[in-house]
Write a protein that holds these residues in place. Structure first.
Motif, PDB file in Angstrom:
ATOM      1  N   ARG A 118       8.861   3.626  -5.540  1.00  0.00           N
ATOM      2  CA  ARG A 118       7.840   2.582  -5.566  1.00  0.00           C
ATOM      3  C   ARG A 118       6.566   3.064  -4.888  1.00  0.00           C
ATOM      4  O   ARG A 118       5.921   3.963  -5.399  1.00  0.00           O
ATOM      5  CB  ARG A 118       8.384   1.279  -4.977  1.00  0.00           C
ATOM      6  CG  ARG A 118       9.467   0.651  -5.854  1.00  0.00           C
ATOM      7  CD  ARG A 118      10.130  -0.519  -5.201  1.00  0.00           C
ATOM      8  NE  ARG A 118      11.266  -0.032  -4.418  1.00  0.00           N
ATOM      9  CZ  ARG A 118      11.994  -0.773  -3.619  1.00  0.00           C
ATOM     10  NH1 ARG A 118      11.709  -2.054  -3.455  1.00  0.00           N
ATOM     11  NH2 ARG A 118      13.002  -0.264  -2.952  1.00  0.00           N
ATOM     12  N   ASN A 119       6.205   2.494  -3.749  1.00  0.00           N
ATOM     13  CA  ASN A 119       4.947   2.846  -3.079  1.00  0.00           C
ATOM     14  C   ASN A 119       5.113   3.937  -2.014  1.00  0.00           C
ATOM     15  O   ASN A 119       4.203   4.166  -1.226  1.00  0.00           O
ATOM     16  CB  ASN A 119       4.310   1.605  -2.445  1.00  0.00           C
ATOM     17  CG  ASN A 119       5.174   0.983  -1.361  1.00  0.00           C
ATOM     18  OD1 ASN A 119       6.392   0.860  -1.513  1.00  0.00           O
ATOM     19  ND2 ASN A 119       4.560   0.590  -0.267  1.00  0.00           N
ATOM     20  N   LYS A 131       0.836  -1.208   0.000  1.00  0.00           N
ATOM     21  CA  LYS A 131       0.000   0.000   0.000  1.00  0.00           C
ATOM     22  C   LYS A 131       0.870   1.258   0.000  1.00  0.00           C
ATOM     23  O   LYS A 131       1.997   1.249   0.482  1.00  0.00           O
ATOM     24  CB  LYS A 131      -0.946  -0.028   1.188  1.00  0.00           C
ATOM     25  CG  LYS A 131      -1.938  -1.190   1.057  1.00  0.00           C
ATOM     26  CD  LYS A 131      -2.908  -1.264   2.184  1.00  0.00           C
ATOM     27  CE  LYS A 131      -3.822  -2.467   1.989  1.00  0.00           C
ATOM     28  NZ  LYS A 131      -4.800  -2.586   3.078  1.00  0.00           N
ATOM     29  N   PRO A 132       0.360   2.355  -0.547  1.00  0.00           N
ATOM     30  CA  PRO A 132       1.164   3.575  -0.659  1.00  0.00           C
ATOM     31  C   PRO A 132       1.307   4.331   0.655  1.00  0.00           C
ATOM     32  O   PRO A 132       0.385   4.374   1.473  1.00  0.00           O
ATOM     33  CB  PRO A 132       0.402   4.408  -1.691  1.00  0.00           C
ATOM     34  CG  PRO A 132      -1.004   3.934  -1.609  1.00  0.00           C
ATOM     35  CD  PRO A 132      -0.935   2.487  -1.232  1.00  0.00           C
ATOM     36  N   ARG A 172      -0.957  -2.599  -8.505  1.00  0.00           N
ATOM     37  CA  ARG A 172       0.481  -2.343  -8.483  1.00  0.00           C
ATOM     38  C   ARG A 172       0.958  -1.959  -9.836  1.00  0.00           C
ATOM     39  O   ARG A 172       0.490  -2.323 -10.831  1.00  0.00           O
ATOM     40  CB  ARG A 172       1.226  -3.579  -8.013  1.00  0.00           C
ATOM     41  CG  ARG A 172       0.897  -3.823  -6.566  1.00  0.00           C
ATOM     42  CD  ARG A 172       1.803  -4.846  -5.988  1.00  0.00           C
ATOM     43  NE  ARG A 172       1.365  -5.042  -4.624  1.00  0.00           N
ATOM     44  CZ  ARG A 172       1.814  -5.978  -3.857  1.00  0.00           C
ATOM     45  NH1 ARG A 172       2.695  -6.823  -4.286  1.00  0.00           N
ATOM     46  NH2 ARG A 172       1.393  -6.099  -2.638  1.00  0.00           N
ATOM     47  N   MET A 203      -2.372   3.839  -7.205  1.00  0.00           N
ATOM     48  CA  MET A 203      -2.464   2.612  -6.419  1.00  0.00           C
ATOM     49  C   MET A 203      -3.819   2.445  -5.741  1.00  0.00           C
ATOM     50  O   MET A 203      -3.961   1.601  -4.862  1.00  0.00           O
ATOM     51  CB  MET A 203      -1.338   2.599  -5.382  1.00  0.00           C
ATOM     52  CG  MET A 203       0.045   2.664  -6.009  1.00  0.00           C
ATOM     53  SD  MET A 203       1.368   2.536  -4.816  1.00  0.00           S
ATOM     54  CE  MET A 203       1.317   0.779  -4.478  1.00  0.00           C
TER      55      MET A 203
END
Length: 192
Positions: free
Chosen positions: A154-155, A105-106, A192, A179
């Motif tokens: 990435r996140n 998860k972000p 993703r 996301m």
């Protein structure tokens, strides 16, 4: 304008958070129609600061013992040295962040808040920024610290300080939108 209607965001904070690092990103998220919950280690209200001076109080929506990471799609971690130093000692906070990370998860993290990522043992191999005084902590935890207004890895989106909030908010909204959960509202996984 970004539409985050299906997004539920956990904001982890306690007394000593930097006012604008919570209120401005939270306003941006709510303007994008995200559901935002302030989650703390205590019920009631938490005390904001503007650097060293007390400012407003913010209502807590839920306490740590009332939440599960699978209820949320994203996390916002405002800074403030007192806030972050208190929360990083909470096993529930570390577990919450570890579970959010395992689910991909972000995260939106600003100023001193990367200390939480260090304490949750999540920084190794990641590129991020923070308030300059904690760059050694990030490097010592195996992270790659860069002095830039905002970094997306990435996140994660990370930022240094209140002056960087406009760039931070934009990248946070972009990352969270990329996301966001599917229209079904599933909280168990994100794109993703």
């Amino acid at each position: 304008m970004t539409d985050l209607t299906n997004l539920r965001v956990a904001v982890l904070a306690t007394d000593g958070f930097e006012e604008t690092e919570l209120t401005e990103p939270m306003r941006a998220l709510r303007d994008a129609k995200a559901q935002v919950d302030v989650i703390s280690n205590k019920p009631g209200q938490i005390q904001a600061f503007r650097h060293h001076d007390k400012s407003i109080t913010v209502n807590v929506d839920r306490s740590l013992d009332q939440v599960q990471p699978n209820e949320y799609d994203a996390v916002l971690l405002p800074g403030g040295a007192l806030n972050t130093d208190t929360l990083r000692a909470e096993p529930q906070v570390k577990s919450f962040l570890q579970q959010m990370q395992q689910a991909g998860k972000p995260f939106a993290v600003i100023c001193h808040a990367p200390w939480l990522l260090v304490s949750a043992d999540l920084v190794k191999g990641r590129t991020l920024t923070s308030y300059y005084t904690i760059q050694d902590d990030i490097r010592n935890a195996g992270g790659n610290w860069i002095d830039r207004d905002v970094i997306v890895d990435r996140n994660w989106v990370t930022s240094r300080q209140p002056d960087d909030i406009p760039a931070f908010n934009q990248e946070m909204l972009n990352l969270f939108a990329q996301m966001a959960p599917a229209a079904s509202g599933s909280r168990s996984a994100v794109k993703r």
